[in-house]
Design an enzyme around this catalytic site. Structure first.
Site, mmCIF file in Angstrom:
data_model
loop_
_atom_site.group_PDB
_atom_site.id
_atom_site.type_symbol
_atom_site.label_atom_id
_atom_site.label_comp_id
_atom_site.label_asym_id
_atom_site.label_seq_id
_atom_site.Cartn_x
_atom_site.Cartn_y
_atom_site.Cartn_z
ATOM 1 N N TYR A 150 0.806 -1.228 0.000
ATOM 2 C CA TYR A 150 0.000 0.000 0.000
ATOM 3 C C TYR A 150 0.837 1.276 0.000
ATOM 4 C CZ TYR A 150 -4.506 -2.284 0.344
ATOM 5 O OH TYR A 150 -5.633 -3.011 0.054
ATOM 6 N N GLU B 195 -5.557 -29.285 10.975
ATOM 7 C CA GLU B 195 -5.603 -28.690 9.635
ATOM 8 C C GLU B 195 -6.628 -27.564 9.519
ATOM 9 O OE1 GLU B 195 -7.052 -29.772 5.089
ATOM 10 O OE2 GLU B 195 -6.910 -31.386 6.568
ATOM 11 N N ASP C 26 -7.453 -34.020 7.165
ATOM 12 C CA ASP C 26 -8.393 -34.851 6.425
ATOM 13 C C ASP C 26 -7.643 -35.966 5.703
ATOM 14 O OD1 ASP C 26 -10.649 -33.390 7.114
ATOM 15 O OD2 ASP C 26 -10.547 -32.086 5.363
#
Length: 358
Positions: free
Chosen positions: A100, A186, A239
């Site tokens: 920025y 996770e 997972d």
């Protein structure tokens, strides 16, 4: 002030304590095993460190008098000037702050991110040495206290509210914990569910961390700092799918993109706690709660199986081959078929008590 003991009997942690003893013995021996397998062009694999940048890798030149690279050259100088001012004034800025300062010149955030990585790699220093911070998205909970660089005292708890991972990991000091293990989760949803189920309290003393998916730099730095400071067992709960396995590999072995900073980021001692593909069959999870592997999943799984670190992880390879043969994947939430709190009440406690990790 000591942490209040609220967890299981000391005998519950017997296997965990044995695992920690073996980790410490490996550290005294020098850690790691000989690596094997192929080597990516820009990185090599060392079991005790992870993916590292090779000494003689492909490089590119950026010239000020070349039309092709003059803009990139100018952007590098622009960011180097910002870094110089930060170092001189002993102040810090985020990558977003730098973007920025001249968003029209940079065009987008990715340009800034890539140049900062290039500068870090070129100078062979961690990004923190450039006084550039990453925005944190990770969370931490459990038996941990520390002091931030500005003197703020942080007391993580086992309650329902987690603490944001600090943006300046190098600056935190006086870390105190009596945790028996660190659990990397996770997904944020799973992390929050474990907190809601009072898992942290029931398994106390412990620490839980989530990077909310692919981990940001600060979450990885924090996990590394906790390992280097306390050398407690570190486990990953992901997972049972190729994406989850890759996230676990980032924590454990790093990534090619950040291989130049592997020593500061990787924790090869991490073990895969769950969800294992073999658990799906063992627990009789119904097939209709599973998800078919997509073509993209299969490509990702094939890619992971070809990576050099899989060579020294035969049990990981076997689990991935089970997934490949079944052509199915499962989210951790599949365990709710057994009961709504099966993950926190049965699955994880049994894994931790009886050594169900690989």
């Amino acid at each position: 002030m000591a942490f209040a003991p609220m967890g299981p009997e000391a005998s519950f942690f017997a296997v965990l304590d044995q695992h920690r003893a073996s980790l410490l013995a490996a550290l005294r021996r020098g850690g790691g095993e000989p690596s094997g397998g192929g080597t990516p062009q820009a990185s090599r694999f060392e079991d005790s460190v992870g993916l590292q940048m090779v000494t003689h890798c492909t490089t590119r030149k950026i010239k000020s008098d070349s039309l092709k690279s003059v803009k990139k050259f100018a952007l590098i100088l622009k960011i180097l000037s910002k870094i110089y001012k930060l170092v001189q004034s002993n102040t810090y800025a985020t990558k977003r702050d730098i973007y920025y300062t001249d968003s029209q010149l940079f065009g987008n955030q990715t340009v800034v991110d890539n140049i900062i990585n290039d500068i870090s790699c070129m100078l062979k220093v961690p990004r923190m040495s450039l006084h550039i911070l990453s925005t944190s998205k990770g969370l931490i909970a459990g038996n941990l206290r520390y002091i931030e660089e500005d003197g703020t005292r942080v007391h993580c708890t086992c309650g329902a509210t987690a603490v944001a991972v600090p943006s300046n990991i190098q600056g935190i000091r006086n870390l105190i914990t009596d945790a028996k293990f660190l659990l990397i989760v996770e997904k944020d949803a799973t992390f929050q569910r474990l907190l809601d189920d009072n898992f942290c309290n029931r398994m106390s003393p412990c620490i839980m961390v989530t990077g909310k998916g692919v981990p940001d730099l600060n979450t990885r730095l924090l996990v590394k700092k906790l390992w280097d400071t306390f050398h407690i067992p570190v486990f990953a709960l992901v997972d049972a799918d190729p994406h989850g396995i890759e996230i676990m590999c980032i924590y454990k072995y790093g990534s090619v993109a950040m291989s130049f900073e592997a020593h500061n980021l990787t924790v090869p001692a991490i073990r895969w706690l769950g969800l294992l593909p073999s658990d799906i069959k063992r627990l009789n999870i119904p097939r209709d709660t599973l998800i078919p592997l997509t073509k993209r999943d299969q490509m990702k799984l094939d890619s992971v199986l070809k990576r050099p670190y899989v060579t020294c992880q035969p049990f990981w390879r076997k689990e991935m081959e089970i997934m490949a043969d079944s052509k199915m994947k499962a989210e951790i939430q599949a365990l709710t078929f057994l009961s709504s709190d099966y993950l926190s009440r049965v699955y994880l406690p049994n894994k931790l008590k009886f050594g169900g990790w690989i």
